[in-house]
Design a protein around this motif. Structure first.
Motif, PDB file in Angstrom:
ATOM      1  N   THR A   1       0.809  -1.224   0.000  1.00 54.93           N
ATOM      2  CA  THR A   1       0.000   0.000   0.000  1.00 54.93           C
ATOM      3  C   THR A   1       0.844   1.277   0.000  1.00 54.93           C
ATOM      4  O   THR A   1       0.542   2.206  -0.762  1.00 54.93           O
ATOM      5  CB  THR A   1      -0.971  -0.007   1.193  1.00 54.93           C
ATOM      6  OG1 THR A   1      -1.752  -1.212   1.149  1.00 54.93           O
ATOM      7  CG2 THR A   1      -1.914   1.179   1.147  1.00 54.93           C
TER       8      THR A   1
ATOM      9  N   TRP B   1       0.550   4.342  -2.738  1.00 55.60           N
ATOM     10  CA  TRP B   1       0.313   5.720  -2.312  1.00 55.60           C
ATOM     11  C   TRP B   1       1.409   6.639  -2.844  1.00 55.60           C
ATOM     12  O   TRP B   1       1.123   7.724  -3.368  1.00 55.60           O
ATOM     13  CB  TRP B   1       0.264   5.797  -0.783  1.00 55.60           C
ATOM     14  CG  TRP B   1       0.025   7.195  -0.296  1.00 55.60           C
ATOM     15  CD1 TRP B   1      -1.179   7.804  -0.097  1.00 55.60           C
ATOM     16  CD2 TRP B   1       1.014   8.175   0.023  1.00 55.60           C
ATOM     17  NE1 TRP B   1      -0.999   9.104   0.331  1.00 55.60           N
ATOM     18  CE2 TRP B   1       0.348   9.347   0.410  1.00 55.60           C
ATOM     19  CE3 TRP B   1       2.408   8.157   0.022  1.00 55.60           C
ATOM     20  CZ2 TRP B   1       1.018  10.511   0.796  1.00 55.60           C
ATOM     21  CZ3 TRP B   1       3.083   9.319   0.399  1.00 55.60           C
ATOM     22  CH2 TRP B   1       2.388  10.471   0.785  1.00 55.60           C
TER      23      TRP B   1
ATOM     24  N   SER C   1      -0.095   9.428  -5.283  1.00 52.59           N
ATOM     25  CA  SER C   1      -0.556  10.593  -4.531  1.00 52.59           C
ATOM     26  C   SER C   1      -0.481  11.872  -5.365  1.00 52.59           C
ATOM     27  O   SER C   1      -1.339  12.753  -5.246  1.00 52.59           O
ATOM     28  CB  SER C   1       0.246  10.749  -3.238  1.00 52.59           C
ATOM     29  OG  SER C   1       1.632  10.894  -3.500  1.00 52.59           O
TER      30      SER C   1
ATOM     31  N   MET D   1      -7.475   0.669  -0.441  1.00 46.74           N
ATOM     32  CA  MET D   1      -7.066   1.396   0.766  1.00 46.74           C
ATOM     33  C   MET D   1      -6.656   2.837   0.479  1.00 46.74           C
ATOM     34  O   MET D   1      -6.838   3.712   1.329  1.00 46.74           O
ATOM     35  CB  MET D   1      -5.927   0.651   1.455  1.00 46.74           C
ATOM     36  CG  MET D   1      -6.357  -0.666   2.084  1.00 46.74           C
ATOM     37  SD  MET D   1      -5.012  -1.539   2.930  1.00 46.74           S
ATOM     38  CE  MET D   1      -4.745  -0.484   4.368  1.00 46.74           C
ATOM     39  N   ILE D   2      -6.099   3.109  -0.707  1.00 47.53           N
ATOM     40  CA  ILE D   2      -5.661   4.484  -0.997  1.00 47.53           C
ATOM     41  C   ILE D   2      -6.771   5.340  -1.583  1.00 47.53           C
ATOM     42  O   ILE D   2      -6.586   6.539  -1.775  1.00 47.53           O
ATOM     43  CB  ILE D   2      -4.444   4.503  -1.939  1.00 47.53           C
ATOM     44  CG1 ILE D   2      -4.804   3.999  -3.343  1.00 47.53           C
ATOM     45  CG2 ILE D   2      -3.275   3.728  -1.351  1.00 47.53           C
ATOM     46  CD1 ILE D   2      -3.718   4.241  -4.378  1.00 47.53           C
TER      47      ILE D   2
ATOM     48  N   PRO E   1      -9.768   6.458  -0.336  1.00 48.45           N
ATOM     49  CA  PRO E   1     -10.495   7.460   0.454  1.00 48.45           C
ATOM     50  C   PRO E   1      -9.798   8.816   0.565  1.00 48.45           C
ATOM     51  O   PRO E   1      -8.633   8.982   0.189  1.00 48.45           O
ATOM     52  CB  PRO E   1     -10.582   6.801   1.840  1.00 48.45           C
ATOM     53  CG  PRO E   1     -10.363   5.348   1.604  1.00 48.45           C
ATOM     54  CD  PRO E   1      -9.393   5.289   0.462  1.00 48.45           C
TER      55      PRO E   1
ATOM     56  N   LYS F   1      -9.129  10.027   3.529  1.00 51.81           N
ATOM     57  CA  LYS F   1      -8.162   9.694   4.564  1.00 51.81           C
ATOM     58  C   LYS F   1      -7.834   8.214   4.429  1.00 51.81           C
ATOM     59  O   LYS F   1      -8.662   7.351   4.742  1.00 51.81           O
ATOM     60  CB  LYS F   1      -8.711  10.007   5.963  1.00 51.81           C
ATOM     61  CG  LYS F   1      -8.917  11.498   6.221  1.00 51.81           C
ATOM     62  CD  LYS F   1      -7.582  12.263   6.130  1.00 51.81           C
ATOM     63  CE  LYS F   1      -7.762  13.747   6.410  1.00 51.81           C
ATOM     64  NZ  LYS F   1      -6.472  14.485   6.288  1.00 51.81           N
ATOM     65  N   ALA F   2      -6.635   7.920   3.946  1.00 49.63           N
ATOM     66  CA  ALA F   2      -6.246   6.552   3.609  1.00 49.63           C
ATOM     67  C   ALA F   2      -5.390   5.959   4.728  1.00 49.63           C
ATOM     68  O   ALA F   2      -4.392   6.547   5.145  1.00 49.63           O
ATOM     69  CB  ALA F   2      -5.479   6.539   2.298  1.00 49.63           C
TER      70      ALA F   2
ATOM     71  N   ILE G   1      -2.679   3.663   5.489  1.00 50.46           N
ATOM     72  CA  ILE G   1      -1.596   3.141   4.659  1.00 50.46           C
ATOM     73  C   ILE G   1      -0.998   1.853   5.232  1.00 50.46           C
ATOM     74  O   ILE G   1      -0.473   1.018   4.500  1.00 50.46           O
ATOM     75  CB  ILE G   1      -0.499   4.217   4.496  1.00 50.46           C
ATOM     76  CG1 ILE G   1      -1.096   5.469   3.851  1.00 50.46           C
ATOM     77  CG2 ILE G   1       0.658   3.703   3.640  1.00 50.46           C
ATOM     78  CD1 ILE G   1      -1.696   5.229   2.478  1.00 50.46           C
TER      79      ILE G   1
ATOM     80  N   GLY H   1      -5.505  10.457   0.808  1.00 57.24           N
ATOM     81  CA  GLY H   1      -5.612   9.499  -0.272  1.00 57.24           C
ATOM     82  C   GLY H   1      -6.064  10.145  -1.569  1.00 57.24           C
ATOM     83  O   GLY H   1      -5.840  11.339  -1.801  1.00 57.24           O
TER      84      GLY H   1
ATOM     85  N   THR I   1     -12.611   5.750   5.570  1.00 56.00           N
ATOM     86  CA  THR I   1     -11.365   4.998   5.438  1.00 56.00           C
ATOM     87  C   THR I   1     -11.682   3.531   5.150  1.00 56.00           C
ATOM     88  O   THR I   1     -12.718   3.019   5.569  1.00 56.00           O
ATOM     89  CB  THR I   1     -10.541   5.151   6.729  1.00 56.00           C
ATOM     90  OG1 THR I   1     -10.183   6.532   6.852  1.00 56.00           O
ATOM     91  CG2 THR I   1      -9.292   4.304   6.719  1.00 56.00           C
TER      92      THR I   1
ATOM     93  N   ASP J   1     -10.142  -0.574   5.007  1.00 53.47           N
ATOM     94  CA  ASP J   1      -9.149  -1.615   5.232  1.00 53.47           C
ATOM     95  C   ASP J   1      -9.629  -2.874   4.511  1.00 53.47           C
ATOM     96  O   ASP J   1     -10.802  -2.962   4.120  1.00 53.47           O
ATOM     97  CB  ASP J   1      -8.932  -1.884   6.723  1.00 53.47           C
ATOM     98  CG  ASP J   1      -7.508  -2.347   7.029  1.00 53.47           C
ATOM     99  OD1 ASP J   1      -6.854  -2.904   6.126  1.00 53.47           O
ATOM    100  OD2 ASP J   1      -7.049  -2.158   8.172  1.00 53.47           O
TER     101      ASP J   1
END
Length: 241
Positions: free
Chosen positions: A96, A100, A104, A128-129, A131, A133-134, A136, A163, A170, A172
């Motif tokens: 992840t 990112w 990013s 996971m990336i 959102p 707010k990710a 990581i 993210g 977020t 997972d």
């Protein structure tokens, strides 16, 4: 537009419904008389990212003619312009923090593509990336273990970063199978994020548009919706149906 976030990597045999539903969303978007342009982002912690492309492009090509645009993350950031005028973005699974780091700088370009109608499909790390707010990685919260170190992504404390900005909560992954549900719960309980959704393997959540608070669940597992509450946090289990 549609946003698909899968709890594991691509498995068209165990979870064909995901590719079937995603391809239909892309077909609904594409213009008449041309192949859809799909950016496929992959990173390979063990070697050449191109080696992993067939796992993602193969199931797409079996279902529709596709103009696949490889985005190979080899340590350098992706060129944001590759996401201009695409009909879909597929982001693979793996490490992840590497995804990112590679994407990013393209968050605004990917957000524009999705806002313009492109579908997004994220597998594991790609989920996971997605959102605002990710999460990581990491396996400790305030020094206490909240999941197995093998799920840490090379990080110690839970780490949340900006993210891609597609999802308001977020995410997972590998929740029940890898025990990362507890990490998602810990991220909310510690106040790092206000809401998290943990996705099981062979399971995906679907948002109809970026920013949607509600989602559809497909697959054989559950999505675990964790929200902050007066007691710390609450958890709801959502299955397909």
């Amino acid at each position: 537009m549609s946003i698909f976030l899968a709890g594991a990597g691509p498995d068209p045999f165990a979870f064909p419904e995901l590719f079937d539903t995603f391809v239909q969303a892309v077909r609904d978007r594409q213009g008449m008389g041309r192949k859809p342009r799909v950016a496929v982002v992959v990173h390979n912690r063990a070697g050449n990212p191109a080696d992993l492309l067939p796992a993602y492009t193969g199931p797409l090509l079996e279902r529709m003619p596709t103009d696949a645009l490889p985005v190979l993350l080899d340590g350098s950031p992706a060129d944001p312009s590759v996401f201009d005028a695409v009909d879909a973005v597929v982001v693979g699974g793996g490490l992840t923090p590497a995804y990112w780091k590679g994407l990013s700088g393209s968050a605004a370009a990917i957000s524009r593509a999705v806002a313009g109608g492109a579908a997004y499909l994220g597998f594991s790390a790609g989920a996971m990336i997605a959102p605002h707010k990710a999460l990581i990685g990491g396996y400790r919260s305030n020094g206490m273990e909240v999941c197995g170190e093998e799920c840490s992504e090379g990080l110690d404390e839970l780490e949340v970063r900006d993210g891609l900005g597609l999802v308001p909560f977020t995410v997972d992954v590998h929740a029940a199978q890898a025990g990362t549900l507890s990490r998602a719960v810990a991220s909310v309980a510690a106040g790092l994020v206000g809401r998290a959704v943990a996705v099981d393997e062979d399971t995906a959540l679907i948002l109809q548009s970026a920013g949607d608070e509600s989602f559809q669940v497909i697959g054989t597992g559950n999505c675990w919706d964790i929200r902050s509450s007066a007691a710390g946090c609450s958890v709801s289990m959502l299955a397909a149906g």
